[in-house]
Design an enzyme around this catalytic site. Structure first.
Site, PDB file in Angstrom:
ATOM      1  N   ARG A  70     -12.928  -3.909  -5.258  1.00  0.00           N
ATOM      2  CA  ARG A  70     -13.807  -3.511  -6.349  1.00  0.00           C
ATOM      3  C   ARG A  70     -13.452  -4.316  -7.600  1.00  0.00           C
ATOM      4  O   ARG A  70     -12.273  -4.493  -7.926  1.00  0.00           O
ATOM      5  CB  ARG A  70     -13.670  -2.010  -6.633  1.00  0.00           C
ATOM      6  CG  ARG A  70     -14.463  -1.143  -5.665  1.00  0.00           C
ATOM      7  CD  ARG A  70     -15.976  -1.313  -5.818  1.00  0.00           C
ATOM      8  NE  ARG A  70     -16.771  -0.534  -4.871  1.00  0.00           N
ATOM      9  CZ  ARG A  70     -17.217  -0.972  -3.681  1.00  0.00           C
ATOM     10  NH1 ARG A  70     -16.930  -2.191  -3.268  1.00  0.00           N
ATOM     11  NH2 ARG A  70     -17.957  -0.201  -2.915  1.00  0.00           N
TER      12      ARG A  70
ATOM     13  N   GLU B   7     -21.893  -5.232 -12.126  1.00  0.00           N
ATOM     14  CA  GLU B   7     -22.705  -5.953 -11.136  1.00  0.00           C
ATOM     15  C   GLU B   7     -24.181  -5.651 -11.345  1.00  0.00           C
ATOM     16  O   GLU B   7     -24.550  -4.477 -11.353  1.00  0.00           O
ATOM     17  CB  GLU B   7     -22.262  -5.573  -9.717  1.00  0.00           C
ATOM     18  CG  GLU B   7     -20.834  -6.010  -9.436  1.00  0.00           C
ATOM     19  CD  GLU B   7     -20.368  -5.671  -8.022  1.00  0.00           C
ATOM     20  OE1 GLU B   7     -21.138  -5.080  -7.247  1.00  0.00           O
ATOM     21  OE2 GLU B   7     -19.223  -6.015  -7.701  1.00  0.00           O
TER      22      GLU B   7
ATOM     23  N   ASP C 155       0.872  -1.185   0.000  1.00  0.00           N
ATOM     24  CA  ASP C 155       0.000   0.000   0.000  1.00  0.00           C
ATOM     25  C   ASP C 155       0.900   1.222   0.000  1.00  0.00           C
ATOM     26  O   ASP C 155       1.540   1.545   1.007  1.00  0.00           O
ATOM     27  CB  ASP C 155      -0.891  -0.007   1.258  1.00  0.00           C
ATOM     28  CG  ASP C 155      -1.977   1.070   1.208  1.00  0.00           C
ATOM     29  OD1 ASP C 155      -1.723   2.150   0.650  1.00  0.00           O
ATOM     30  OD2 ASP C 155      -3.067   0.815   1.745  1.00  0.00           O
TER      31      ASP C 155
ATOM     32  N   HIS D 232     -21.311  -9.741  -4.093  1.00  0.00           N
ATOM     33  CA  HIS D 232     -20.957  -8.495  -3.386  1.00  0.00           C
ATOM     34  C   HIS D 232     -21.625  -8.470  -1.995  1.00  0.00           C
ATOM     35  O   HIS D 232     -22.373  -7.539  -1.678  1.00  0.00           O
ATOM     36  CB  HIS D 232     -21.361  -7.272  -4.215  1.00  0.00           C
ATOM     37  CG  HIS D 232     -20.650  -6.015  -3.803  1.00  0.00           C
ATOM     38  ND1 HIS D 232     -20.293  -5.032  -4.677  1.00  0.00           N
ATOM     39  CD2 HIS D 232     -20.233  -5.582  -2.582  1.00  0.00           C
ATOM     40  CE1 HIS D 232     -19.697  -4.047  -4.035  1.00  0.00           C
ATOM     41  NE2 HIS D 232     -19.647  -4.361  -2.747  1.00  0.00           N
TER      42      HIS D 232
ATOM     43  N   ASP E 139     -15.874 -11.690  -4.915  1.00  0.00           N
ATOM     44  CA  ASP E 139     -17.111 -11.135  -4.346  1.00  0.00           C
ATOM     45  C   ASP E 139     -17.585  -9.949  -5.165  1.00  0.00           C
ATOM     46  O   ASP E 139     -18.751  -9.573  -5.078  1.00  0.00           O
ATOM     47  CB  ASP E 139     -16.853 -10.695  -2.893  1.00  0.00           C
ATOM     48  CG  ASP E 139     -18.120 -10.162  -2.233  1.00  0.00           C
ATOM     49  OD1 ASP E 139     -19.122 -10.905  -2.208  1.00  0.00           O
ATOM     50  OD2 ASP E 139     -18.112  -9.004  -1.770  1.00  0.00           O
TER      51      ASP E 139
HETATM   52  N1  LIG Z   1     -17.001  -6.461  -1.008  1.00  0.00           N
HETATM   53  C1  LIG Z   1     -17.540  -5.691  -0.074  1.00  0.00           C
HETATM   54  O1  LIG Z   1     -18.617  -5.954   0.444  1.00  0.00           O
HETATM   55  C2  LIG Z   1     -16.787  -4.482   0.378  1.00  0.00           C
HETATM   56  C3  LIG Z   1     -15.914  -3.841  -0.466  1.00  0.00           C
HETATM   57  N2  LIG Z   1     -15.212  -2.748  -0.034  1.00  0.00           N
HETATM   58  C4  LIG Z   1     -14.300  -2.126  -0.983  1.00  0.00           C
HETATM   59  O2  LIG Z   1     -12.988  -2.331  -0.506  1.00  0.00           O
HETATM   60  C5  LIG Z   1     -12.289  -1.098  -0.486  1.00  0.00           C
HETATM   61  C6  LIG Z   1     -11.349  -1.113   0.691  1.00  0.00           C
HETATM   62  O3  LIG Z   1     -12.099  -1.092   1.891  1.00  0.00           O
HETATM   63  P1  LIG Z   1     -11.387  -0.630   3.246  1.00  0.00           P
HETATM   64  O4  LIG Z   1     -10.191  -1.475   3.469  1.00  0.00           O
HETATM   65  O5  LIG Z   1     -12.440  -0.567   4.279  1.00  0.00           O
HETATM   66  O6  LIG Z   1     -10.961   0.839   2.825  1.00  0.00           O
HETATM   67  P2  LIG Z   1      -9.735   1.701   3.374  1.00  0.00           P
HETATM   68  O7  LIG Z   1      -9.900   3.056   2.826  1.00  0.00           O
HETATM   69  O8  LIG Z   1      -9.615   1.530   4.833  1.00  0.00           O
HETATM   70  O9  LIG Z   1      -8.466   1.021   2.687  1.00  0.00           O
HETATM   71  C7  LIG Z   1      -8.169   1.127   1.318  1.00  0.00           C
HETATM   72  C8  LIG Z   1      -6.657   1.140   1.217  1.00  0.00           C
HETATM   73  O10 LIG Z   1      -6.307   1.039  -0.155  1.00  0.00           O
HETATM   74  C9  LIG Z   1      -5.104   1.801  -0.281  1.00  0.00           C
HETATM   75  N3  LIG Z   1      -4.814   2.097  -1.680  1.00  0.00           N
HETATM   76  C10 LIG Z   1      -5.359   3.065  -2.475  1.00  0.00           C
HETATM   77  N4  LIG Z   1      -4.802   2.992  -3.696  1.00  0.00           N
HETATM   78  C11 LIG Z   1      -3.885   1.976  -3.660  1.00  0.00           C
HETATM   79  C12 LIG Z   1      -3.008   1.405  -4.623  1.00  0.00           C
HETATM   80  N5  LIG Z   1      -2.932   1.875  -5.866  1.00  0.00           N
HETATM   81  N6  LIG Z   1      -2.228   0.349  -4.258  1.00  0.00           N
HETATM   82  C13 LIG Z   1      -2.301  -0.155  -3.000  1.00  0.00           C
HETATM   83  N7  LIG Z   1      -3.093   0.363  -2.030  1.00  0.00           N
HETATM   84  C14 LIG Z   1      -3.896   1.399  -2.375  1.00  0.00           C
HETATM   85  C15 LIG Z   1      -5.347   3.035   0.555  1.00  0.00           C
HETATM   86  O11 LIG Z   1      -4.126   3.653   0.889  1.00  0.00           O
HETATM   87  C16 LIG Z   1      -6.040   2.432   1.767  1.00  0.00           C
HETATM   88  O12 LIG Z   1      -5.114   2.121   2.798  1.00  0.00           O
HETATM   89  C17 LIG Z   1     -13.380  -0.011  -0.389  1.00  0.00           C
HETATM   90  O13 LIG Z   1     -12.949   1.191  -0.984  1.00  0.00           O
HETATM   91  C18 LIG Z   1     -14.524  -0.620  -1.132  1.00  0.00           C
HETATM   92  O14 LIG Z   1     -14.438  -0.255  -2.485  1.00  0.00           O
HETATM   93  C19 LIG Z   1     -15.290  -2.296   1.258  1.00  0.00           C
HETATM   94  C20 LIG Z   1     -16.143  -2.892   2.135  1.00  0.00           C
HETATM   95  C21 LIG Z   1     -17.046  -3.971   1.740  1.00  0.00           C
HETATM   96  O1  LIG Z   2     -18.850  -0.817   1.854  1.00  0.00           O
HETATM   97  C1  LIG Z   2     -18.598  -1.070   0.651  1.00  0.00           C
HETATM   98  O2  LIG Z   2     -17.820  -0.387  -0.023  1.00  0.00           O
HETATM   99  C2  LIG Z   2     -19.253  -2.205  -0.008  1.00  0.00           C
HETATM  100  O3  LIG Z   2     -18.898  -2.530  -1.110  1.00  0.00           O
HETATM  101  C3  LIG Z   2     -20.319  -2.930   0.702  1.00  0.00           C
HETATM  102  S1  LIG Z   2     -21.880  -2.349   0.274  1.00  0.00           S
HETATM  103  O4  LIG Z   2     -21.835  -0.963   0.054  1.00  0.00           O
HETATM  104  O5  LIG Z   2     -22.297  -3.018  -0.905  1.00  0.00           O
HETATM  105  O6  LIG Z   2     -22.740  -2.664   1.387  1.00  0.00           O
END
Ligand SMILES: NC(=O)C1=CN([C@@H]2O[C@H](COP(=O)(O)OP(=O)(O)OC[C@H]3O[C@@H](n4cnc5c(N)ncnc54)[C@H](O)[C@@H]3O)[C@@H](O)[C@H]2O)C=CC1
Ligand SMILES: O=C(O)C(=O)CS(=O)(=O)O
Length: 322
Positions: free
Chosen positions: A231, A260, A170, A278, A255
């Site tokens: 994503r 989607e 990261d 998802h 996921d």
């Molecule tokens: N599948 C699901 O249900 C979910 C998906 N997500 C997705 O996952 C992503 C991450 O979630 P969190 O960890 O909670 O967010 P977060 O914001 O805590 O962590 C994201 C990390 O990615 C890093 N980052 C940004 N660009 C980068 C790159 N080019 N190379 C490496 N690292 C990079 C950032 O510095 C940050 O530390 C969210 O933005 C969302 O799109 C989040 C929650 C649920």
């Molecule tokens: O929190 C996120 O970024 C997610 O992808 C999960 S949700 O929005 O689909 O609940």
């Protein structure tokens, strides 16, 4: 005119029901599907609640002149034009970290499910089969994290009992940050080359879209497993299908998808993939936490209090944004 909270996706939780006792809460769970419906739904809103499907564009914001806050029931902000909201003086609040444990548990499920061929075995047994193929252990292997934010670090935390080396990449995290714990921060090439399981925890930004293309997937360790809970846009599905078909990668757990729900994809012909729709972040536990947080933010903003503390946290999500 009183405040109107308009919920334009399927968002639920005790805190939202509580809010409806003191405020007007209008539910239009399907409004996100159609831009005209969405515009009508938000036109009189002072607060709008979205998940990840309603597209909060500059045009939509201008159709809601009384709007004070967009509350995102989740983390990713790729469906919200945060810059346009800033310009319009609309607060954007997100429940950062509130679904991280749910995502981490799901990440392990997908990795173990691929390594033990759970879905294929289940189908086989239901069809009368009993083929006992050998799986692969996690213990003694290396787990790679792409993205060391809330969800990446939650995976590292869960892995403590698994006897694995944990590495992660990261560029926006200080390798000496104590929150990394025993995660070894490495460069992109190193995490690709060393990880037996690579889990993707990246937001969709200009920098990350299509990051894992055929060339980078080709630099992953032969026989590795890819798990994407960040994503879908980050992974090139044609490149992934080719890497799986050639046997360069052993399997994948996805996921999230580029589109989607997904349309036809080069992955359709590949057997070694487990999909979920998802749902990594969606558990009854995480939804209650998320909704409690967003209702706090809505109450704070609508009562005129300074809610900039929650907005300030957006910096974490916006790192690396376009
Ligand atoms: N599948 C699901 O249900 C979910 C998906 N997500 C997705 O996952 C992503 C991450 O979630 P969190 O960890 O909670 O967010 P977060 O914001 O805590 O962590 C994201 C990390 O990615 C890093 N980052 C940004 N660009 C980068 C790159 N080019 N190379 C490496 N690292 C990079 C950032 O510095 C940050 O530390 C969210 O933005 C969302 O799109 C989040 C929650 C649920
Ligand atoms: O929190 C996120 O970024 C997610 O992808 C999960 S949700 O929005 O689909 O609940």
């Amino acid at each position: 005119m009183g405040d109107r909270i308009v919920v334009v996706e399927d968002v639920w939780g005790a805190a939202l029901s509580d809010l409806a006792r003191t405020h007007e809460v209008r539910r239009h769970p399907d409004a996100w599907i159609d831009p005209d419906m969405l515009r009508d739904a938000v036109s009189e809103a002072t607060a709008v609640v979205v998940r990840n499907r309603a597209q909060v564009t500059e045009e939509l914001l201008s159709a809601a002149p009384d709007l004070k806050i967009v509350a995102r029931a989740g983390v990713g902000l790729d469906n919200i034009d945060v810059a346009a909201a800033d310009r319009a003086g609309v607060v954007v609040s997100a429940a950062l970290g509130a679904n991280a444990v749910s995502v981490a548990e799901h990440t392990l499920l997908l990795a173990l499910g691929v390594l033990r061929e759970v879905v294929a075995h289940d189908r086989d047994v239901r069809a009368g089969g009993w083929e006992r193929r050998a799986g692969v252990e996690l213990s003694g292997k290396t787990w790679g994290l792409l993205g060391l934010g809330a969800t990446g670090l939650a995976v590292a935390n869960l892995l403590r009992g698994f006897g694995m080396r944990i590495i992660g990449h990261d560029p926006y995290v200080d390798p000496k940050d104590p929150r990394l714990g025993r995660v070894e921060a490495v460069g992109l090439d190193e995490v690709l080359a060393r990880a037996d399981v690579l889990s993707v925890h990246l937001p969709a930004t200009a920098e990350t879209k299509n990051l894992l293309d055929a060339a980078l997937l080709g630099r992953m360790k032969p026989g590795a497993v890819l798990v994407n809970v960040g994503r879908g846009e980050v992974v090139d599905e044609a490149g992934l299908a080719a890497a799986l078909r050639s046997g360069h990668l052993a399997g994948a757990g996805l996921d999230v998808r580029g589109t989607e729900p997904p349309g036809p994809s080069p992955l359709d012909e590949v057997g070694s993939v487990i999909y979920t729709p998802h749902i990594a972040g969606i558990t009854v536990d995480s939804q209650e936490r998320i909704v409690a947080r967003l209702v706090d933010d809505i109450r704070a903003v609508l009562s005129g209090a300074d809610a900039r503390c929650s907005v300030g946290k957006l910096a974490g999500v916006r790192r690396g944004a376009a």
